[in-house]
Design an enzyme around this catalytic site. Sequence first.
Site, mmCIF file in Angstrom:
data_model
loop_
_atom_site.group_PDB
_atom_site.id
_atom_site.type_symbol
_atom_site.label_atom_id
_atom_site.label_comp_id
_atom_site.label_asym_id
_atom_site.label_seq_id
_atom_site.Cartn_x
_atom_site.Cartn_y
_atom_site.Cartn_z
ATOM 1 C CE LYS A 277 32.074 5.044 23.664
ATOM 2 N NZ LYS A 277 32.485 4.858 25.057
ATOM 3 C CG HIS B 162 40.117 10.875 30.036
ATOM 4 N ND1 HIS B 162 41.215 10.148 30.451
ATOM 5 C CD2 HIS B 162 39.848 10.453 28.766
ATOM 6 C CE1 HIS B 162 41.595 9.335 29.478
ATOM 7 N NE2 HIS B 162 40.780 9.494 28.457
ATOM 8 C CG ASP C 82 41.553 4.027 25.951
ATOM 9 O OD1 ASP C 82 42.275 5.005 25.659
ATOM 10 O OD2 ASP C 82 40.389 3.903 25.535
ATOM 11 N NE ARG D 73 46.240 7.113 8.914
ATOM 12 C CZ ARG D 73 46.063 7.624 7.706
ATOM 13 N NH1 ARG D 73 46.003 8.944 7.552
ATOM 14 N NH2 ARG D 73 45.927 6.838 6.657
#
Length: 456
Positions: free
Chosen positions: A38, A151, A186, A281
């Site tokens: 990121k 998270h 998300d 993916r």
Amino acid sequence: FGSAIHSPAAMPPPGRRVHYFHDENIGVHASVEASQRKPHSVRLTDELIQAYGLYAHMTVCTYGKYWGALSEQEIGKFHTDAYLQFLQQIEYNGHEIIDEAASFVLNNSVCFSETAWTYSQIYAGGSVAAASSLTRGQADVAINWIGGQTHARRDCASGFSYVNDVVLAVLALLPAYERVLFVNIDACHSSGVEEAFFTTDRVMCISLHCKRPGFFPGSGGVKDTGQEAGNYHNINLPVREGFCDSDIETLFLPVLQAAAGKYQPHVVVCCAGTNVLAGDRLAGLNMTIDGYKRCIRALMDIGRPILLLGSSGHSLPNSARAWCSFTAMACEVPIPNEIPKHDCYNYYAPTFRLGVPTVAMDNANTPASLEATRKAALATIDKMYQRAPVPKIAAARNAAAAAAAPRVPGKAPNAAGGACGGGCAACTCGAAYASEQQLQPHLQQPHLQQPHLQQP
């Protein structure tokens, strides 16, 4: 610097006030060993934002000059001391604490980078500083694409989230705003944020995410609607692979509209993950940037101050494409589809365009499944009690200006109870906001225990 924000000297043209928080050296925290990509995505994003000339349309708040790393004390408002002590030892004493790592991870998806603590301080500092720019009335939109790590729990890491900057940003907003609407778009459910605010009605959480067997983090079922004071204040919209633009109109937009109308938030926080875009993916969703922009537009149309955070994404160029597009939308500046030549131009081969096309794949979301999820969400929203109207940004600003203006001699305050004495329509909104404050004068502190989530 802590999380302090200092007003930049150069201000953008009048209009929607956008503050953009960025660290010019964030890319050094990317880590191949820890699969931490990121920071590099955010660096690409900033290069593209500059290539489109968007710096001229917003207030750029750079790390080290206008804001700084969040202190251990500030991060400790949510996270435990033991966990923060562990994070601080990774860079220099990693070999000595390697046996302790298992005690500070929620699952085997966690891989700590060497600079995990410093990196966490930076992205959390940016999110809290951005939130502060809203609470101080300096910005209408605050952007921190570095942030959005949803998270992490109080006492451990989860996924690529070491410190939960979203929870810390919301805690920074709550003293100034009675109700916060948090929206997660998300592929991964915002598990840590949901858990933190599961038992309070001061934060409403809506999460659009992918949910299928074996997909991280595994939470986010339709039946998880909150507990205690937070009952009916948590909305999950789980979808399957192939979710596309037309599904947004069926599921997300009507639920958001109903929730905003019933809950009447004072401020909005959005985690805009890019792993929902076609071509990712891992998630296998099939949204385009144009479809995604309809979601962001709907959030801005709520008319409240909004904090935009980056969340996750696995395609570096697509993350940059999306976050640059959302930045331009916040600035109300149209930008061409052709990407300008700049140092990172080759990352956008072979199309060299801003758009992300869909891919040929089956859509596992049937009309019946989407309708069932939508009905369940709307039924939960119906059980919330209706809050009093809250003024939109423009109306509130007009009301504040009218209240601050000198009273015209010989004119009484208008029927709505406004203080300006000029009978302006904006004072009606001011009166509505006052009645909302009277509705719940004693603000509760958010309950940060970790409840047992219901099974989907």
